[in-house]
Design an enzyme around this catalytic site. Structure first.
Site, PDB file in Angstrom:
ATOM      1  CG  ASN A 190      36.426  55.486  47.451  1.00  0.00           C
ATOM      2  OD1 ASN A 190      36.739  55.549  47.634  1.00  0.00           O
ATOM      3  ND2 ASN A 190      35.637  56.402  47.228  1.00  0.00           N
TER       4      ASN A 190
ATOM      5  CE  LYS B  96      36.932  46.118  48.939  1.00  0.00           C
ATOM      6  NZ  LYS B  96      35.117  46.642  48.765  1.00  0.00           N
TER       7      LYS B  96
ATOM      8  CG  ASP C 168      35.772  59.488  34.993  1.00  0.00           C
ATOM      9  OD1 ASP C 168      35.298  59.554  36.265  1.00  0.00           O
ATOM     10  OD2 ASP C 168      35.716  59.915  34.213  1.00  0.00           O
ATOM     11  CB  SER C 169      38.338  54.389  33.507  1.00  0.00           C
ATOM     12  OG  SER C 169      37.614  54.163  34.138  1.00  0.00           O
TER      13      SER C 169
ATOM     14  N   GLY D 272      34.168  44.635  36.098  1.00  0.00           N
ATOM     15  CA  GLY D 272      33.393  45.940  35.310  1.00  0.00           C
ATOM     16  C   GLY D 272      32.599  44.905  34.472  1.00  0.00           C
TER      17      GLY D 272
HETATM   18  P1  IMP Z   1      34.426  55.658  36.964  1.00  0.00           P
HETATM   19  O1  IMP Z   1      35.617  56.446  35.906  1.00  0.00           O
HETATM   20  O2  IMP Z   1      34.215  55.735  38.661  1.00  0.00           O
HETATM   21  O3  IMP Z   1      33.327  56.567  36.079  1.00  0.00           O
HETATM   22  O4  IMP Z   1      34.034  54.271  36.678  1.00  0.00           O
HETATM   23  C1  IMP Z   1      34.231  53.823  35.191  1.00  0.00           C
HETATM   24  C2  IMP Z   1      33.426  52.768  34.987  1.00  0.00           C
HETATM   25  O5  IMP Z   1      33.728  51.992  33.553  1.00  0.00           O
HETATM   26  C3  IMP Z   1      33.812  51.683  36.095  1.00  0.00           C
HETATM   27  O6  IMP Z   1      32.545  51.207  36.907  1.00  0.00           O
HETATM   28  C4  IMP Z   1      32.909  50.290  35.299  1.00  0.00           C
HETATM   29  O7  IMP Z   1      31.946  49.730  34.757  1.00  0.00           O
HETATM   30  C5  IMP Z   1      33.942  50.278  33.567  1.00  0.00           C
HETATM   31  N1  IMP Z   1      35.345  50.149  33.483  1.00  0.00           N
HETATM   32  C6  IMP Z   1      36.455  51.062  33.583  1.00  0.00           C
HETATM   33  N2  IMP Z   1      37.298  50.739  33.907  1.00  0.00           N
HETATM   34  C7  IMP Z   1      37.398  48.914  33.153  1.00  0.00           C
HETATM   35  C8  IMP Z   1      37.751  47.898  32.945  1.00  0.00           C
HETATM   36  O8  IMP Z   1      39.294  47.936  32.959  1.00  0.00           O
HETATM   37  N3  IMP Z   1      37.224  46.955  32.746  1.00  0.00           N
HETATM   38  C9  IMP Z   1      35.321  47.038  32.994  1.00  0.00           C
HETATM   39  N4  IMP Z   1      34.746  47.600  33.417  1.00  0.00           N
HETATM   40  C10 IMP Z   1      35.672  48.937  33.134  1.00  0.00           C
END
Ligand code: IMP
Length: 199
Positions: A9, A11, A70-71, A154
């Protein structure tokens, strides 16, 4: 044509993943495209568990092969924080990306530079509950004390790629999508997607 659900979800992730997968000749659909309103609690012990849980939950809810990411951002001088908790890195509920960047800079202010860091992405592709494929990617750089650029999402405005002297938010999407952690993970996923959809 076969359909692949982009199981997120977020964007920012949707836009990047759609671009990264556009040459695969697979029909990409988002949760919004199929009126799927699903929030998955990210309570796993690591990126792999969270990505797997998201991919399986979306695959079960949609009946489609589902790709979840997941990142997170790992900052060395913060002992790898915020890592798995990057999306929730703020004491105040309801905080947004800008609040989280400011909070990170506040926590780094007294630490010696360079503030080396890397982004990590784990991608899980769920064909069925018992058939899940995992790939990963990393992107190395450093955190800078002032925001630069307006692209991406992010932590991008404070994540510098030293070899380009640009933050992630100063890159064209095409450039970010050649260099990022997510781009590298998708590159590793391509052979699997070919096997799933074309064999
Ligand atoms: P999740 O994978 O939904 O737990 O969220 C990963 C979080 O890591 C994101 O909400 C960002 O805060 C950060 N993140 C992951 N990938 C990126 C990126 O490509 N650029 C900037 N922030 C990132």
């Amino acid at each position: 044509m076969n359909k692949l659900l982009i199981a997120t979800n977020n964007k920012g992730k949707v836009i990047e993943l759609q671009d990264l997968l556009k040459d695969m000749e697979i029909e990409l659909v988002t949760p919004a495209d199929i009126n799927l309103n699903l929030e998955v609690e990210e309570d796993g012990a690591d990126y792999k568990e969270n990505a797997t849980k998201k991919a399986i939950s979306f695959a079960q809810a949609s009946g489609l092969v589902s790709l979840a990411d997941d990142s997170g951002l790992e900052v060395d001088v913060l002992d790898g924080a915020p890592g798995l908790y990057s999306a929730r890195y703020h004491p105040k509920p309801g905080a947004n990306d800008a609040d989280r960047r400011a909070y990170m800079l506040e926590n780094l202010r007294d630490k010696p530079r360079p503030w080396t860091a890397h982004f990590h992405a784990t991608i899980a592709i769920a064909v069925t509950q018992g058939d899940v494929h995992i790939v990963e990617g990393n992107c190395y750089g450093e955190i800078v004390p002032e925001e630069r650029g307006t692209g991406g999402f992010g932590y991008d405005p404070i994540f510098l790629l030293p070899e380009l002297n640009k933050t992630m938010a100063e890159l064209e999407m095409e450039e970010k999508n050649r260099l990022s952690h997510r781009a590298k993970a998708v590159m590793n996923a391509v052979p699997m997607l070919r096997r799933i959809f074309y064999s």
